[in-house]
Design an enzyme around this catalytic site. Structure first.
Site, PDB file in Angstrom:
ATOM      1  N   GLU A   1       0.890  -1.172   0.000  1.00  0.00           N
ATOM      2  CA  GLU A   1       0.000   0.000   0.000  1.00  0.00           C
ATOM      3  C   GLU A   1       0.919   1.209   0.000  1.00  0.00           C
ATOM      4  O   GLU A   1       1.552   1.509   1.006  1.00  0.00           O
ATOM      5  CB  GLU A   1      -0.926  -0.021   1.216  1.00  0.00           C
TER       6      GLU A   1
ATOM      7  N   CYS B   1      -2.175   8.716   3.017  1.00  0.00           N
ATOM      8  CA  CYS B   1      -2.196   8.264   1.626  1.00  0.00           C
ATOM      9  C   CYS B   1      -3.576   8.451   1.007  1.00  0.00           C
ATOM     10  O   CYS B   1      -3.697   8.735  -0.184  1.00  0.00           O
ATOM     11  CB  CYS B   1      -1.783   6.796   1.553  1.00  0.00           C
TER      12      CYS B   1
END
Length: 464
Positions: free
Chosen positions: A234, A268
């Site tokens: 990720e 993010c």
């Protein structure tokens, strides 16, 4: 980078730690491997008992660990408390559901007979020791969303956390120990990034998961690929926040602020690129900039603070470079664009809205990890999608429209791991989380996340 707690609100180094040497790393690898052999054969009831206990302890520790997180990486104290609560909730969720999520599957009997078999089952078995390389921005949540499903599946974990959150990393090891997990089930490795390769290449490590930067992801993926080991990545995100004419503009503007400055803008899945239809662009831009400018920047321990400091001095410098580059190439700051004058100590940066952003600017293609938003004016759905997808990243997305035909287009054509309508992107244990393109691969959370580190095994029985 030294392994140390450095208060980003003051720049003061509060505590330093010596990296673990090869002998200690070896001891922990051996303990993790030995623990896996025992943990893999425990039943779900025992695993659930341990994870429920860890969740209860985390709830009891919430205020203390929240202060530790805020001290180490600067998030507002209220947000740190909320992160701890979210982690405990996810632990309970997996403890209650893992057995069902990993239940044996039975293919259709007609397919079994067609294979010449009498019975077929698909079973989920743990892989082994999983190395987790985790970032500082959500120092509890990033770890728990790996650890809870991995432990419930019967794996064991080794945590290499970011070097600026060592006390949070050590707390996590202690939390699982106090919950009653056997020695070696979950351990922290206080090592620098240069020591990760040797651990990942060790034959006792079965797989790895990484949340972090694109360069870190490339490195771990390359090493794991060379060793033919499973990875979940990720990585970065530059999530679009699209506003169409049918949107509730006031709600959209207020949500946009939260979506951009959550975790001091260091997330993010924070919305970063605000793509607005020309019919509502002027009204949205004015309101958005007004709300961003009204935010209180200050000490993250203060309840009145909306935005605290960036986690590292280098992080602020990187953000400043992106903003300065955009301004030099013609962007206009509707608010912010510099360090707060009144906060001379610590790594603060003003909430910023940049208009007139073009592909010539670095910030158009690179992730702005801090409270900086970019604005784009578009004519229609097609142009909105073109701008949204003109990014190397594809983590998640936000779209504000009440038009069902437009919603269908965005679901079909948005290049992202998630599309959130009329609300803000968020992670929840029930929903898969992850991205495409340079945002990584694989999924965390939900049944998809718990199965990532399982050996999906076909069991076939022939006629007796």
């Amino acid at each position: 980078m030294p392994i140390a707690t450095v208060d980003p609100a003051t720049g003061e180094t509060l505590k330093t730690f010596d990296p673990m040497g090869p002998e200690e790393v070896e001891r922990r690898l051996a303990a993790a491997h030995a623990a896996f052999r025992r943990h893999r054969v425990t039943d779900f009831a025992e695993r659930a008992r341990l994870l429920h206990r860890a969740a209860d302890l985390l709830d009891e520790d919430r205020d203390d660990i929240a202060r530790t997180m805020t001290t180490e990486m600067g998030k507002p104290l209220a947000a740190a408390r909320a992160e701890a609560a979210k982690c405990a909730k996810a632990m309970h969720w997996y403890a209650d559901r893992a057995e069902a999520l990993l239940a044996d599957e039975r293919p259709a009997q007609s397919d079994v007979q067609d294979s010449g078999g009498r019975q077929v089952r698909v079973v989920y078995r743990p892989l082994g020791v999983v190395l987790a390389v985790m970032p500082w921005n959500f120092p509890l949540w990033q770890v728990v969303r790996f650890a809870a499903p991995a432990l419930m599946a019967g794996n064991t974990g080794l945590l290499k956390h970011a070097s600026n959150v060592p006390q949070t990393a050590l707390y996590l090891e202690d939390l699982f120990r106090r919950a009653g997990y056997p020695e070696g089930c979950f351990q922290t490795l206080l090592i620098g990034s240069g020591a990760v390769e040797a651990v990942l290449r060790d034959r006792r490590v079965a797989a790895a998961t990484l949340t972090g930067s694109e360069p870190a992801g490339r490195s771990v993926a390359a090493i794991a690929g060379d060793e033919i080991k499973k990875t979940v990545l990720e990585l970065g995100g530059s999530d679009p926040f699209v506003v169409m004419p049918s949107a509730d503009l006031e709600r959209a503007a207020r949500t946009a602020v939260t979506a951009r400055v959550q975790n001091n803008g260091q997330s993010c899945i924070a919305a970063k690129r605000f793509i607005v239809h020309t019919d509502v662009y002027d009204a949205f831009a004015a309101r958005f900039a007004e709300l961003m400018a009204a935010l209180t920047v200050g000490n993250p321990m203060d309840a009145s603070t909306d935005v605290g400091p960036l986690a590292t001095e280098q992080g602020r410098a990187d953000l400043e470079e992106l903003v300065d580059d955009a301004l030099e190439h013609g962007a206009v700051a509707l608010c912010g664009g510099k360090r707060p004058v009144a906060l001379a100590h610590g790594w603060y940066y003003e909430p910023t809205v940049l208009a007139g952003v073009t592909p010539r600017m670095r910030i158009h293609h690179e992730e702005a990890f801090g409270p900086v938003a970019t604005l784009y004016r578009v004519r229609d759905v097609d142009e909105a999608l073109d701008v949204a997808n003109d990014s190397p990243f594809g983590l998640s997305s936000n779209v504000w429209t009440r038009d069902e035909e437009e919603q269908h287009r965005f679901v079909r054509d948005m290049e992202a791991g998630g599309v959130f309508f009329n609300g803000m992107t968020a992670s929840h244990p029930a929903f898969p989380f992850g991205g495409v393109k340079r945002s990584g691969y694989g999924r965390e959370l939900s049944e998809h996340g718990i199965r990532e580190f399982c050996n999906i095994t076909t069991v076939w029985y022939g006629a007796v």
